[in-house]
Design a protein around this motif. Sequence first.
Motif, PDB file in Angstrom:
ATOM      1  N   ASP A 174       0.831  -1.201   0.000  1.00 32.12           N
ATOM      2  CA  ASP A 174       0.000   0.000   0.000  1.00 32.12           C
ATOM      3  C   ASP A 174       0.867   1.254   0.000  1.00 32.12           C
ATOM      4  O   ASP A 174       0.537   2.255  -0.630  1.00 32.12           O
ATOM      5  CB  ASP A 174      -0.923   0.012   1.227  1.00 32.12           C
ATOM      6  N   ASN A 175       1.986   1.178   0.723  1.00 34.24           N
ATOM      7  CA  ASN A 175       2.887   2.331   0.783  1.00 34.24           C
ATOM      8  C   ASN A 175       4.323   1.830   0.746  1.00 34.24           C
ATOM      9  O   ASN A 175       5.047   1.860   1.726  1.00 34.24           O
ATOM     10  CB  ASN A 175       2.633   3.135   2.063  1.00 34.24           C
ATOM     11  N   GLY A 176       4.714   1.346  -0.436  1.00 38.71           N
ATOM     12  CA  GLY A 176       6.077   0.855  -0.572  1.00 38.71           C
ATOM     13  C   GLY A 176       6.194  -0.201  -1.656  1.00 38.71           C
ATOM     14  O   GLY A 176       5.260  -0.450  -2.409  1.00 38.71           O
ATOM     15  N   ILE A 177       7.374  -0.826  -1.718  1.00 36.60           N
ATOM     16  CA  ILE A 177       7.665  -1.897  -2.664  1.00 36.60           C
ATOM     17  C   ILE A 177       7.947  -3.158  -1.855  1.00 36.60           C
ATOM     18  O   ILE A 177       8.862  -3.180  -1.038  1.00 36.60           O
ATOM     19  CB  ILE A 177       8.886  -1.550  -3.545  1.00 36.60           C
ATOM     20  N   ARG A 178       7.159  -4.219  -2.105  1.00 38.66           N
ATOM     21  CA  ARG A 178       7.357  -5.455  -1.345  1.00 38.66           C
ATOM     22  C   ARG A 178       8.480  -6.297  -1.932  1.00 38.66           C
ATOM     23  O   ARG A 178       9.312  -6.850  -1.205  1.00 38.66           O
ATOM     24  CB  ARG A 178       6.069  -6.270  -1.301  1.00 38.66           C
TER      25      ARG A 178
END
Length: 254
Positions: A174-178
């Motif tokens: 949701d708020n970033g790169i996994r």
Amino acid sequence: AIDRMYLNGYVPSLQSGGGVVYFMKEHLGARVPSTMMVAPMSERFVNAIERFVATEGLDLVTFKKGQRKDDVAQEYLASFTREEGVLFVGKAQEKASVFRTEKRRNTDGSTYPWIYRSTTPVNHYYFYLVDRDFGPLFIKFCSYFPYAVKVCLNGHEWLKRQLTQRGIAYEPLDNGIRATDHAARVQRIANTLDAPKIDAVFRKWLRRLPHPFTAAHRAAGYRYQLSILQAEFALTQVLDRPRTGRDFFEEVMR
């Protein structure tokens, strides 16, 4: 990477009483400076916002007390299909630092106006946007002189759009790169988000949105500058096993 950034927009020469007096004398033709002189500017600005809303076919949403503005923005974002544009305009009454005029007396009993800083609740207008490169962001204008601005953007949203434009596969949070198979390249791109890029997106939308200062004022140097009010930076550590998480937090506590 840069995460959320909350920025101040301000006109440097209008941050002191002396600067305000000079503006009123030189650019508004005031013989006796008074904050009443800026009332027509404020009225024109609010009228321009209302015309913009009507011309663009936007909703003007009056935020209710206690209402989460981000929730409203998410509802509009869910149905937005264009590459970029204005989602809606929000309106809320909030406290602001403004200039006011009071009557003071000389020793001989004569009076004169004195301009001073004060805090008062005034209407603020939120322009919720989607930018081609930065994704969702908002620019908030105070409707009272000297028309302070706030800008809120998210560096992760910028990064996701850069990866998509370059065809780099990644798994988002949701708020970033996994996850990604190109971590080093992703990091290099994240490192390129800098002050000039942030300033450029701000200028881009200033040209498109209603502006409280006329072209003549801006040509005379009354232009917004940005400063950082709040900045968040993220190092996304993905912990794939519960034990890994426990080990990490135990080391942090030690």
